[in-house]
Scaffold this motif. Structure first.
Motif, short mmCIF file in Angstrom:
data_model
loop_
_atom_site.label_atom_id
_atom_site.label_comp_id
_atom_site.label_asym_id
_atom_site.label_seq_id
_atom_site.Cartn_x
_atom_site.Cartn_y
_atom_site.Cartn_z
N LEU A 179 16.21 6.45 -39.89
CA LEU A 179 15.88 4.91 -39.96
C LEU A 179 16.29 4.30 -38.71
N VAL A 180 15.56 3.41 -37.94
CA VAL A 180 15.77 3.04 -36.87
C VAL A 180 15.35 1.68 -36.57
N SER A 181 15.73 0.77 -35.73
CA SER A 181 15.23 -0.71 -35.66
C SER A 181 13.75 -0.56 -34.69
N VAL A 182 12.91 -1.22 -35.00
CA VAL A 182 11.76 -1.17 -34.38
C VAL A 182 11.74 -2.39 -33.16
N GLU A 183 12.72 -3.13 -32.96
CA GLU A 183 12.97 -3.92 -32.17
C GLU A 183 11.89 -5.17 -32.24
N GLY A 184 11.51 -5.52 -33.47
CA GLY A 184 10.88 -6.66 -33.62
C GLY A 184 9.88 -6.41 -35.28
N VAL A 185 9.11 -7.11 -35.57
CA VAL A 185 8.46 -7.06 -36.72
C VAL A 185 7.06 -6.55 -36.89
N PRO A 186 6.37 -5.53 -36.95
CA PRO A 186 5.18 -5.04 -36.95
C PRO A 186 4.33 -6.11 -37.79
N GLY A 235 6.11 -6.20 -41.61
CA GLY A 235 6.88 -7.12 -41.86
C GLY A 235 8.23 -6.51 -41.76
N SER A 236 8.61 -5.30 -41.72
CA SER A 236 9.86 -4.60 -41.68
C SER A 236 10.41 -4.45 -40.21
N LYS A 237 11.40 -4.92 -39.96
CA LYS A 237 12.36 -4.56 -38.65
C LYS A 237 12.61 -3.29 -38.64
N GLN A 238 12.57 -2.20 -39.58
CA GLN A 238 13.10 -1.04 -39.55
C GLN A 238 11.94 -0.09 -39.66
N TRP A 270 3.00 15.68 -31.58
CA TRP A 270 3.89 15.96 -30.56
C TRP A 270 5.30 16.23 -31.12
N GLY A 271 5.27 16.91 -32.06
CA GLY A 271 6.59 17.39 -32.63
C GLY A 271 7.29 16.00 -33.40
N LYS A 272 6.63 14.93 -33.39
CA LYS A 272 7.31 13.53 -33.86
C LYS A 272 6.64 13.08 -35.01
N LYS A 273 7.56 12.33 -35.91
CA LYS A 273 7.04 11.55 -37.18
C LYS A 273 7.57 10.15 -36.89
N ILE A 274 6.54 9.26 -36.85
CA ILE A 274 6.87 7.90 -36.57
C ILE A 274 6.22 7.19 -37.77
N ALA A 275 7.23 6.02 -38.29
CA ALA A 275 6.54 5.42 -39.44
C ALA A 275 7.05 3.85 -39.35
N VAL A 276 5.98 2.77 -39.41
CA VAL A 276 6.41 1.47 -39.51
C VAL A 276 5.79 0.74 -40.65
N ARG A 277 6.39 -0.37 -40.86
CA ARG A 277 5.77 -1.12 -42.22
C ARG A 277 5.60 -2.58 -41.73
N PRO A 300 6.07 -3.46 -31.68
CA PRO A 300 6.54 -3.71 -30.54
C PRO A 300 6.64 -2.65 -29.52
N ALA A 301 5.92 -3.06 -28.42
CA ALA A 301 5.50 -2.05 -27.19
C ALA A 301 6.67 -1.30 -26.71
N ARG A 302 8.12 -1.80 -26.78
CA ARG A 302 9.26 -0.98 -26.31
C ARG A 302 9.62 0.31 -27.48
N PHE A 303 9.29 -0.08 -28.66
CA PHE A 303 9.45 0.77 -29.73
C PHE A 303 8.37 1.94 -29.50
N LEU A 304 7.14 1.55 -29.44
CA LEU A 304 5.92 2.38 -29.07
C LEU A 304 6.50 3.42 -27.88
N VAL A 305 6.65 2.99 -26.92
CA VAL A 305 7.00 3.59 -25.56
C VAL A 305 8.31 4.65 -25.71
N ASN A 306 9.37 3.90 -26.54
CA ASN A 306 10.58 4.82 -26.65
C ASN A 306 10.28 5.89 -27.71
N SER A 307 9.31 5.68 -28.77
CA SER A 307 9.07 6.71 -29.62
C SER A 307 8.43 7.84 -29.16
N LEU A 308 7.61 7.59 -27.99
CA LEU A 308 7.11 8.73 -27.35
C LEU A 308 7.94 9.38 -25.95
N GLY A 309 9.06 8.85 -25.98
CA GLY A 309 9.88 9.64 -25.00
C GLY A 309 9.64 8.82 -23.70
#
Length: 149
Positions: free
Chosen positions: A102-109, A92-95, A83-90, A119-128
């Motif tokens: 670099l962004v807050s993921v609003e929780g810890v994966p 145990g990391s809040k970022q 979708w023209g996006k690049k999303i990365a999570v780790r 976090p659902a909010r991060f997933l939703v926001n990451s897709l617009g």
């Protein structure tokens, strides 16, 4: 003397098991549901988890939306592109990273049974996506919309 030791072990075992069952489970995740609505039609519901007051959903939602995943097991990092996006999570990391920033993921994966939860909010926001809400009486995290590309 051997018999006495065996009897002590058998008596001690139920006490240890009972104490483990009575102890609070640290960072337990409670079951919930995640309802999503797509712009242009389409609605779905999937399992979610609530942990430390944050609703988490499976990162497989990114894959279901058509993003490709690359998993770096040694660094416990997942990268999703599409979708023209690049999303990365780790784990145990809040970022995380969103489109190179670099962004807050609003929780810890975290991972349960080989499944990555974010976090659902991060997933939703990451897709617009827009509008997210929590219905505590029904344990449903819902009302988001994304435009399919």
């Amino acid at each position: 003397m051997e018999v006495d030791q065996d009897i002590k072990r058998w008596l001690l075992a139920p006490i240890l098991v009972a104490s483990l069952l009575a102890a609070p489970v640290a960072n337990a995740a409670l079951p919930a549901y995640f309802t999503f609505i797509m712009d242009g039609g389409g609605k779905g519901t999937s399992a979610a988890l609530v942990k430390d007051g944050i609703t988490y959903v499976s990162a497989s939602h990114w894959e279901a939306a058509g993003l490709k995943v690359v998993w770096d097991k040694s660094h416990q990092r997942a990268e999703f592109t599409g979708w023209g996006k690049k999303i990365a999570v780790r784990i145990g990391s809040k970022q995380g990273a969103l489109d190179g920033k670099l962004v807050s993921v609003e929780g810890v994966p975290f991972e349960i049974n080989g499944q990555l939860y974010v976090p659902a909010r991060f997933l939703v926001n990451s897709l617009g996506g827009t509008t997210v809400s929590w219905d505590a009486t029904k344990s449903i995290y819902s009302n988001w919309a994304i435009e399919l590309c």
